[in-house]
Design an enzyme around this catalytic site. Structure first.
Site, PDB file in Angstrom:
ATOM      1  N   HIS A 307      61.668  40.968 -74.459  1.00 11.90           N
ATOM      2  CA  HIS A 307      61.422  41.603 -75.741  1.00 11.90           C
ATOM      3  C   HIS A 307      62.416  41.063 -76.746  1.00 11.90           C
ATOM      4  CE1 HIS A 307      60.738  44.638 -78.795  1.00 11.90           C
ATOM      5  NE2 HIS A 307      59.588  44.850 -78.198  1.00 11.90           N
ATOM      6  N   ASP A 364      54.060  46.672 -72.286  1.00 13.72           N
ATOM      7  CA  ASP A 364      52.752  46.177 -71.870  1.00 13.72           C
ATOM      8  C   ASP A 364      52.632  45.922 -70.375  1.00 13.72           C
ATOM      9  OD1 ASP A 364      51.541  46.173 -74.364  1.00 13.72           O
ATOM     10  OD2 ASP A 364      52.469  44.280 -74.920  1.00 13.72           O
TER      11      ASP A 364
END
Ligand code: CMC
Length: 428
Positions: A307, A364
């Site tokens: 991320h 996700d």
């Protein structure tokens, strides 16, 4: 700490104010940089170090793994609130009382009719069209049916545009899925809660009643809350920058949907499931895929890992991992993909490459497994992300417009040819 930063260029010193946010983050205010330095600009591809705005909506500490909407922790909201309450909180800044929430819901339901001509636009798409492309187009098309511009100086106008898009968007989501499945396009049921209504619009078969399942309602509520905002990510920045040209709300949201579609952003949830499937089909050899992810000559990346901001566990991923176990258990679904995911996660968390780069599972990684357990087709996963992100996009767009932010227009460092004379085509 000093409240100014000093920058020295060619022996000349320039002072810039340091601004401290409410969570003690510090930013150097470089608004006067070009004028005081006579044209020097900053260069920051991917905006890794650039704050594009001041915002009071979402706080994220990537080092500590903290995410809060309007000061409330994501853990508490996911456990105690519902999606509509969280939407109200993000957009208007405070949790609603019961009357405010009821009025908000009623106003949204009153705006949930989508012009029947939108079906003609939907008809023109081939069945093979990706739902994100369809959703983005339909959202943009709504502009044609609601042509008046939002007057941002009118509270009423702003409120009406907010409830209008919150009412119509779930209908577009459901129609996008149903059209692909060859099912009739229907409207929701005003008697139902926001999330219950979404489920019914998506899954109701024409020849039977739809029976609500509290496990699905709860799971979807949670997933939508966890996706509802994430400060200045790629799609939200897109919504803000498109809106900064005073393009309308629907047009700005449509652009945000396109930005979300990419596999490095929201499209990762579809990519994760496809990757897990591929690993399973290939005999479940997670080590082989770990090696591919680490090989700099191989474009393969471990989808659902890493991320831009979180350099610690993504707090949303922690909640979703537990929810995946609960939801699949409650639904009686035994999905072998979950074992592949857990195996991959365990290996990555112990692997030096991933540990050194602070690559943890993101939101996700497990969300697709829940969506699949709920019976949602893989290519609809990112559409579900968009449904969750909608209130965040609206809140960020409103904040930007109400603060009368200037049009977004970054600078560049030109590295092309210097001036040269035009050459006739015969002489080239
Ligand atoms: N698999 C393998 N290596 C990775 C991965 C990954 N998923 N993510 C980052 N790296 C490596 C990357 O190769 C680089 O290595 P090196 O320093 O040796 O060059 C290092 O880690 C830093 O990566 P980066 O690409 O510079 O980091 P970024 O901040 O630009 O990218 C990211 C962040 C999310 C785009 C990236 O981690 C990624 O592509 N992840 C997979 C896609 C994904 O799951 N996206 C969903 C993000 S969460 C949902 C959302 O909010 O959209």
């Amino acid at each position: 700490m000093s409240d100014t930063a000093i920058l020295e260029i060619n022996g000349e010193k320039h002072e810039f104010p340091l601004i401290t946010g409410t969570e003690n983050e510090v930013a150097m205010d470089i608004k006067t940089l070009r004028s005081v330095t006579k044209g020097v600009t900053t260069l920051d591809p991917g905006y890794k170090n650039t704050g594009s705005c001041e915002s009071a909506i979402t706080f994220l500490d990537g080092e500590k793994g903290i995410l809060r909407y309007r000061g409330y922790s994501i853990e508490e909201l996911a456990e105690k609130a519902d999606f509509l309450e969280v939407s109200y909180l993000l957009i208007f800044g405070e949790l609603p009382n019961s009357e405010q929430l009821e009025k908000f819901h009623t106003d949204i339901k009153d705006q949930s009719i989508v012009d029947d001509d939108v079906k003609k636009i939907l008809d023109a798409f081939p069945k093979t069209a990706h739902p994100m492309g369809v959703l983005s187009s339909l959202t943009s098309a709504l502009t044609a049916f609601n042509p008046s511009c939002v007057n941002v100086d009118s509270k009423e106008d702003m409120y009406n545009s907010v409830v209008r898009i919150l009412g119509k968007f779930p209908v577009l989501v459901a129609w996008t899925m149903r059209k692909k499945q060859g099912l009739p396009l229907d409207y929701g049921d005003k008697k139902l809660g926001y999330v219950e209504n979404v489920l019914k619009m998506m899954f109701k078969k024409p020849n039977e009643d739809y029976v609500q399942n509290p496990i699905l309602i709860n799971a979807l509520d949670k997933l939508l809350i966890l996706h509802a905002d994430h400060e200045q990510n790629c799609s939200t920045s897109t919504v803000r920058i498109v809106g900064s040209s005073h393009a309308g709300l629907f047009a700005s949201i449509s652009a945000g949907i396109s930005a979300l579609w990419g596999p490095l952003h929201g499209g990762a949830n579809q990519a994760v499931l496809e990757m897990l499937e591929a690993i399973k089909e290939d005999g479940g050899d997670t080590k082989k895929y770990m090696a591919k992810a680490k090989d700099k000559n191989d474009p393969f990346r471990l989808m659902g890992f890493g991320h831009r901001v979180y350099k610690n566990f993504d707090p949303r991923a922690k909640i979703i991992k537990v929810a995946a176990d609960e939801v699949l258990g409650d639904l009686g679904v035994d999905d072998p993909i979950l074992d592949v995911a857990k195996g991959l996660e365990k290996e990555a968390l112990e692997d030096k490459y991933f540990v050194d780069r602070k690559l943890y599972p993101n939101v996700d990684f497990y969300s697709g497994i829940i969506y699949r357990g709920m019976g949602i087709p893989t290519d609809m996963f990112t559409v579900m992300f968009a449904l969750g992100r909608l209130p965040g996009w609206i809140a960020q767009w409103s904040e930007m417009r109400l603060k009368k932010e200037p049009i977004g227009r970054p600078r560049q460092l030109y590295i092309g040819e210097n001036e040269r004379a035009y050459k006739n085509i015969k002489k080239r």
